[in-house]
Design a protein around this motif. Structure first.
Motif, short mmCIF file in Angstrom:
data_model
loop_
_atom_site.label_atom_id
_atom_site.label_comp_id
_atom_site.label_asym_id
_atom_site.label_seq_id
_atom_site.Cartn_x
_atom_site.Cartn_y
_atom_site.Cartn_z
N PHE A 122 34.88 33.84 37.98
CA PHE A 122 33.35 33.80 37.50
C PHE A 122 32.79 34.93 38.36
O PHE A 122 31.75 35.62 37.48
N ALA A 123 32.96 35.25 39.50
CA ALA A 123 32.16 35.99 40.15
C ALA A 123 32.87 37.36 40.75
O ALA A 123 32.17 38.06 41.48
N ASP A 124 33.85 37.61 39.99
CA ASP A 124 34.45 38.68 40.37
C ASP A 124 33.74 39.95 39.79
O ASP A 124 33.34 40.34 38.73
N PRO A 125 33.90 41.21 40.76
CA PRO A 125 33.16 42.42 40.21
C PRO A 125 33.94 43.19 39.27
O PRO A 125 33.28 43.95 38.49
N ASP A 126 34.96 42.85 38.86
CA ASP A 126 35.85 43.34 37.77
C ASP A 126 35.28 42.66 36.41
O ASP A 126 35.66 41.37 36.36
N PRO A 127 34.71 43.43 35.50
CA PRO A 127 34.18 42.63 34.36
C PRO A 127 35.33 41.95 33.57
O PRO A 127 34.80 41.11 32.91
N VAL A 128 36.53 42.36 33.38
CA VAL A 128 37.29 41.77 32.67
C VAL A 128 37.78 40.56 33.31
O VAL A 128 38.21 39.60 32.61
N VAL A 129 38.11 40.72 34.71
CA VAL A 129 38.36 39.41 35.43
C VAL A 129 37.23 38.37 35.18
O VAL A 129 37.68 37.03 34.84
N ALA A 130 36.23 38.85 35.39
CA ALA A 130 34.76 37.99 35.09
C ALA A 130 34.74 37.17 33.76
O ALA A 130 34.42 36.14 33.83
#
Length: 228
Positions: A122-130
């Motif tokens: 949820f808080a990952d800097p990678d938008p695809v992961v987020a």
């Protein structure tokens, strides 16, 4: 890589079978959505039905990096057999939309690690992961909202959704809509946020389908839940 599986089918044979299903017209359609294959998904599902569940084969298919092979892997795998770090690595490799979507919906959601991955992604800097973190959060909003701060989610959506990258924006919009649909106490605010941000307001929607624009989506789904 070409080791024989339980059913007597090798990975190389499956790759050849998938390659034979390649359709240039299907590829053209898929590429418009960011995917890189031309395999009819109905035919791919038929192969999965024939193979049934085979975790070792699924892992081998995933390791090929081939998109149809990875989609097939996600259909024949055993979701609860994956470790947390394995799923995290798989998601970070899953850059095409369909592989990403199937991995989250068919595998991660059924895993014992869904909660810890949701929080981490949820808080990952990678938008695809987020976007995967938001997708898992949206399921919680709809089915198990206990422990979620819906007001805080709306704050984040209001602050970030308009300028978010496409896949993350789409996932946040889904969450916004589900908050409005499933939680009457937050419906007015969800509608107001959607109206103000105007995300997907002009999204082309085929006849008979509901627009993904959150205010229209929320209003229509609430109407269906409460027909007069």
């Amino acid at each position: 890589m070409a080791g024989t599986t339980v059913t007597g089918t090798t990975v190389d044979e499956l790759l050849a079978e998938l390659a034979a299903l390649e359709d240039p017209k299907a590829r053209a359609v898929n590429e418009r959505h960011g995917d890189d294959h031309g395999v009819n998904l109905g035919r791919l599902r038929a192969i999965a039905k024939r193979l049934k569940t085979q975790q070792d084969l699924a892992r081998q298919l995933w390791e090929t990096g081939n998109t149809p092979a990875r989609l097939l892997a996600l259909l024949i795998c055993r979701p609860k057999a994956f470790e947390r770090d394995e799923l995290d690595a798989m998601l970070r490799e899953a850059r095409t939309p369909k592989v990403h979507d199937w991995l989250v919906n068919y595998v991660v959601k059924k895993s014992a690690h869904a909660h810890t991955l949701r929080v981490a992604w949820f808080a990952d800097p990678d938008p695809v992961v987020a976007s995967a973190g938001w997708a898992l959060t949206t399921e919680r909003v709809a089915k198990r909202p206990e422990g979620l701060d819906l007001a805080e989610l709306l704050d984040a959506i209001e602050a970030e959704m308009r300028d978010a990258p496409e896949r993350l924006q789409w996932a946040m919009n889904n969450c916004l809509a589900q908050i409005g649909i499933e939680h009457p106490e937050y419906r007015a605010r969800a509608l107001a946020v959607g109206e103000r941000l105007e995300v997907l307001k002009d999204y082309p929607t085929p006849p008979g389908c509901t627009s993904p624009f959150a205010p229209i989506w929320i209003t229509e789904m609430v109407r269906r839940q409460n027909p007069t």
